[in-house]
Design a protein around this motif. Structure first.
Motif, PDB file in Angstrom:
ATOM      1  N   ILE A 193       0.836  -1.204   0.000  1.00  0.00           N
ATOM      2  CA  ILE A 193       0.000   0.000   0.000  1.00  0.00           C
ATOM      3  C   ILE A 193       0.871   1.255   0.000  1.00  0.00           C
ATOM      4  O   ILE A 193       0.588   2.229  -0.703  1.00  0.00           O
ATOM      5  N   MET A 194       1.958   1.205   0.745  1.00  0.00           N
ATOM      6  CA  MET A 194       2.850   2.366   0.771  1.00  0.00           C
ATOM      7  C   MET A 194       3.547   2.558  -0.570  1.00  0.00           C
ATOM      8  O   MET A 194       3.728   3.688  -1.029  1.00  0.00           O
ATOM      9  N   LEU A 195       3.916   1.462  -1.198  1.00  0.00           N
ATOM     10  CA  LEU A 195       4.542   1.566  -2.527  1.00  0.00           C
ATOM     11  C   LEU A 195       3.554   2.141  -3.539  1.00  0.00           C
ATOM     12  O   LEU A 195       3.919   2.961  -4.382  1.00  0.00           O
ATOM     13  N   GLU A 196       2.306   1.713  -3.420  1.00  0.00           N
ATOM     14  CA  GLU A 196       1.281   2.263  -4.326  1.00  0.00           C
ATOM     15  C   GLU A 196       1.111   3.761  -4.101  1.00  0.00           C
ATOM     16  O   GLU A 196       0.964   4.539  -5.047  1.00  0.00           O
ATOM     17  N   ALA A 197       1.147   4.163  -2.821  1.00  0.00           N
ATOM     18  CA  ALA A 197       1.011   5.589  -2.505  1.00  0.00           C
ATOM     19  C   ALA A 197       2.164   6.382  -3.114  1.00  0.00           C
ATOM     20  O   ALA A 197       1.965   7.455  -3.697  1.00  0.00           O
ATOM     21  N   VAL A 198       3.357   5.812  -3.014  1.00  0.00           N
ATOM     22  CA  VAL A 198       4.546   6.476  -3.555  1.00  0.00           C
ATOM     23  C   VAL A 198       4.443   6.595  -5.080  1.00  0.00           C
ATOM     24  O   VAL A 198       4.765   7.629  -5.675  1.00  0.00           O
ATOM     25  N   ARG A 199       3.975   5.532  -5.700  1.00  0.00           N
ATOM     26  CA  ARG A 199       3.798   5.526  -7.156  1.00  0.00           C
ATOM     27  C   ARG A 199       2.776   6.587  -7.572  1.00  0.00           C
ATOM     28  O   ARG A 199       3.019   7.400  -8.468  1.00  0.00           O
ATOM     29  N   ASP A 200       1.644   6.614  -6.869  1.00  0.00           N
ATOM     30  CA  ASP A 200       0.601   7.585  -7.209  1.00  0.00           C
ATOM     31  C   ASP A 200       1.069   9.011  -6.965  1.00  0.00           C
ATOM     32  O   ASP A 200       0.750   9.922  -7.722  1.00  0.00           O
ATOM     33  N   PHE A 201       1.857   9.169  -5.904  1.00  0.00           N
ATOM     34  CA  PHE A 201       2.353  10.503  -5.569  1.00  0.00           C
ATOM     35  C   PHE A 201       3.285  11.017  -6.665  1.00  0.00           C
ATOM     36  O   PHE A 201       3.238  12.181  -7.036  1.00  0.00           O
ATOM     37  N   ARG A 202       4.103  10.115  -7.188  1.00  0.00           N
ATOM     38  CA  ARG A 202       4.988  10.557  -8.281  1.00  0.00           C
ATOM     39  C   ARG A 202       4.171  10.927  -9.511  1.00  0.00           C
ATOM     40  O   ARG A 202       4.465  11.922 -10.186  1.00  0.00           O
ATOM     41  N   LEU A 203       3.138  10.154  -9.785  1.00  0.00           N
ATOM     42  CA  LEU A 203       2.296  10.460 -10.948  1.00  0.00           C
ATOM     43  C   LEU A 203       1.660  11.836 -10.812  1.00  0.00           C
ATOM     44  O   LEU A 203       1.548  12.578 -11.784  1.00  0.00           O
ATOM     45  N   ARG A 204       1.240  12.183  -9.608  1.00  0.00           N
ATOM     46  CA  ARG A 204       0.533  13.437  -9.403  1.00  0.00           C
ATOM     47  C   ARG A 204       1.480  14.615  -9.285  1.00  0.00           C
ATOM     48  O   ARG A 204       1.138  15.732  -9.666  1.00  0.00           O
ATOM     49  N   THR A 205       2.649  14.412  -8.687  1.00  0.00           N
ATOM     50  CA  THR A 205       3.513  15.556  -8.377  1.00  0.00           C
ATOM     51  C   THR A 205       4.879  15.496  -9.044  1.00  0.00           C
ATOM     52  O   THR A 205       5.572  16.499  -9.080  1.00  0.00           O
TER      53      THR A 205
END
Lengths: 288, 360
Positions: free
Chosen positions: B277-289
């Protein structure tokens, strides 16, 4: 009413007090002395040996620090449980070795007696092998025996019960834990013995029994850096040489296979116990 | 020591951070590796932390985690079989990602020095073993570790902010951080205030992270020594996977360089689904920012198998970009010996025994 279906037993390994299947998923057919199919037994792999060593290592601190008296009691309890399964063992020996029922019964009795005999040694070996040494100085100088550690045992192919008991009991009575590679030819008594051990107060992991090919498993145990000694009683000449070479790497204690065929019914003597003991000597100043 | 390091504004720093409203807005959070440059990459979230209500609305607006799905995916990826040359490579990679940790009340300078020696040469008999990424100690032992690791390339990480519970005032937490940074810590592992997080006071958690992040940068004179910030979520106390996702985003929004699962003092610690879940958050965060944040599972990773499962998870979730010690770490103490034993097994063909490796 339809005819009742036979209950077929699935034989497994004995590791850490549990009965797992081989990690490899393999099994092999066990036949009687006449060549009839008896059962399928698990064919242990090097990874099963690895797991068994880990279980034996885990059990070592508890077992080696149990009082000798307690270890003796537990071995006696094993003898009691074995006696209770006399008929089953005798039937297995008849199948495995083709001996008469009378002879098979005698062999089971001898195995029970052997366990009781070794059980009695638990609190006496220290008195025989230890000593208060005279030294030229103001010191008490005391030698005591300690177990070597995890011992790999290649069980003899002949003597599937008495031979097996006669190699396991001397190793564990002094506080070692062991990984046993059972007779490949006749593994069923060893698995039944595992069921006896599992129900007789022996802590899980003190004895671990692998069925399968000694030629395949033994070299892994001989080379294993976390095994302290190896008993090659059941290894043939070539395997014994290979194992002894591998065992040199971490200076394992090695008990070589006997030159002659062993008479398991004879008086065993103390050699099998003393082969897997270390002597600790303490110098203690005499208060003057 | 830390006073000197904080230079001229030392008396005002903590208080200023308290009172600065709307604290440090997201547009001023500095991204990793771009020291000095004011970030515009987090602009999409500029308004998120303007108030507790806005932050809550954002975090609760994140999609929920499918618990069964996350467990199943982590379990499925855990069944990958990594053998022979791939395994050898994975073991070396895992060793180079280890944050060798000792966080005991009984830690002594001698123990820390011994651990540092091990960090540089994990297996003294085999020079081909890579060094670990960092050692992780309490703030008072940072100086010892820095001295022992001088010039070795192994970083010194320090826990801070009233580790492991985080139950103290912001002043104390900032001071704790500044102390570690001044002593030479290159990385700071802070804990979030789980009490505040669970009671819904997200802005307090956010502001604490921002304040500690500022203290990380203010360690040396003119910011020439600024420490990376790892934010420990302590997922074992967050109760739900949804909370893990929210806490991950909260930490990343506040400027974390790394998000870390656990202190190692609470069970369960780093489970595979939580890391997923944390890796997914990191991935999504890079996509957004566009900002890249690292992940560090810590606690409960004891075997080579566990470590390799984590590497598989990284590769399959965020991609091979993250398979570097700069972006993925394994917090552990006993893991290293198991990695070394497996490595020796592969090199010599015989099973290794713990007698031939140092005690932790």
């Amino acid at each position: 009413m339809s005819e009742r279906l036979a209950v077929r037993k699935t034989y497994k390994l004995f590791i850490g007090g549990a009965f797992p299947r081989s990690e490899s998923g393999r099994s092999y057919a066990v036949t009687s002395s006449k060549g009839d199919f008896l059962a399928n037994a698990a064919k242990g792999s090097r990874k099963d040996a690895r797991d068994a060593v880990a279980a034996a290592r885990k059990a070592f601190p508890g077992w080696s620090s149990a009082t000798p008296y307690n270890r003796g009691q537990i071995l006696y309890r094993v003898a009691e449980m074995l006696e209770g399964r006399r008929a089953q063992f005798a039937a297995e020996l008849v199948d495995a070795d083709g001996v008469t029922a009378k002879k098979a019964g005698e062999l089971v009795d001898a195995a029970v007696d052997r366990l009781v005999w070794y059980a009695g040694w638990s609190d006496k070996i220290g008195a025989i092998r230890g000593a208060a040494n005279p030294v030229a100085g103001p010191y008490f100088n005391l030698s005591t025996v300690e177990p070597t550690g995890v011992v790999a045992v290649i069980a003899p192919p002949m003597g599937p019960l008495l031979g097996l008991v006669s190699v396991i009991a001397p190793v564990i009575v002094t506080g070692n834990t062991c990984v046993v590679v059972a007779s490949e030819r006749a593994p069923l008594p060893s698995i039944t013995l595992a069921e006896v051990l599992a129900t007789s107060d022996l802590p899980g992991g003190v004895v671990n029994i692998l069925t399968g090919s000694a030629g395949e498993i033994a070299p892994w145990l001989a080379g294993h850096m976390d095994v302290n000694a190896i008993d090659l009683t059941g290894a043939d000449a070539d395997l014994a040489v290979r194992c002894e070479e591998l065992a040199a790497e971490n200076l394992k204690r090695v008990l070589r296979p006997p030159l002659d065929r062993i008479d398991w019914l004879a008086d065993p003597g103390m050699d099998r116990m003393t082969a897997f003991l270390e002597t600790k000597t303490v110098w203690h100043p005499i208060g003057v | 020591m830390y006073r000197a390091a904080q230079a001229g504004d030392r008396r005002h720093l903590p208080k200023k951070l308290w009172t600065h409203q709307p604290l440090v807005g997201l547009e001023t959070v500095r991204p990793v590796g771009d020291a000095g440059e004011v970030s515009t990459t987090t602009a999409p979230f500029a308004e998120v932390a303007s108030s507790n209500a806005a932050l809550r609305a954002f975090l609760h607006g994140l999609p929920g985690v499918d618990r069964v799905g996350a467990d199943a995916r982590a379990a499925m990826l855990g069944t990958r079989s990594i053998k022979t040359t791939a395994k050898a490579q994975a073991i070396d990679l895992a060793i180079s990602m280890v944050d060798l940790t000792t966080l005991e009340g009984a830690d002594t300078p001698g123990k820390v020095r011994a651990m540092c020696a091990k960090a540089v040469h994990p297996d003294p008999t085999d020079p081909s073993v890579p060094r670990v990424a960092a050692v992780c100690v309490y703030p008072d032992l940072v100086a010892t570790a820095v001295r022992a690791l001088d010039g070795s390339g192994v970083k010194v990480a320090s826990v801070a902010t009233a580790f492991p519970s985080g139950r103290s005032s912001l002043d104390v937490k900032v001071t704790d951080t500044a102390l570690a940074v001044a002593a030479g810590a290159a990385e700071i592992d802070m804990v979030i205030d789980r009490g505040a997080f669970l009671s819904g006071d997200y802005l307090k958690v956010f502001e604490e992270i921002v304040a500690v992040k500022a203290a990380c940068g203010a360690g040396g004179a003119q910011g020439e020594h600024s420490a990376h910030l790892k934010v420990i979520l302590e997922t074992g106390e967050l109760a739900t996977y949804d909370n893990v996702r929210r806490a991950s985003w909260l930490a990343m929004l506040a400027g974390a360089d790394f998000i870390k699962t656990s202190t190692g003092k609470v069970q369960p610690a780093a489970t595979l689904p939580v890391t997923l879940i944390m890796l997914e958050a990191v991935r999504d965060f890079r996509l957004r920012t566009g900002r890249v944040v690292g992940v560090k599972p810590a606690g409960g990773i004891r075997t080579t198998k566990d470590a390799i499962k984590n590497l598989v998870l990284v590769n399959e979730t965020v991609g091979a970009d993250w398979l570097t010690p700069d972006l993925f770490r394994l917090g552990a103490s006993t893991l290293l010996n198991d990695l070394l034993m497996q490595r020796q097994k592969m090199a010599t063909g015989r099973y290794a025994g713990p007698d031939y490796f140092t005690l932790d």
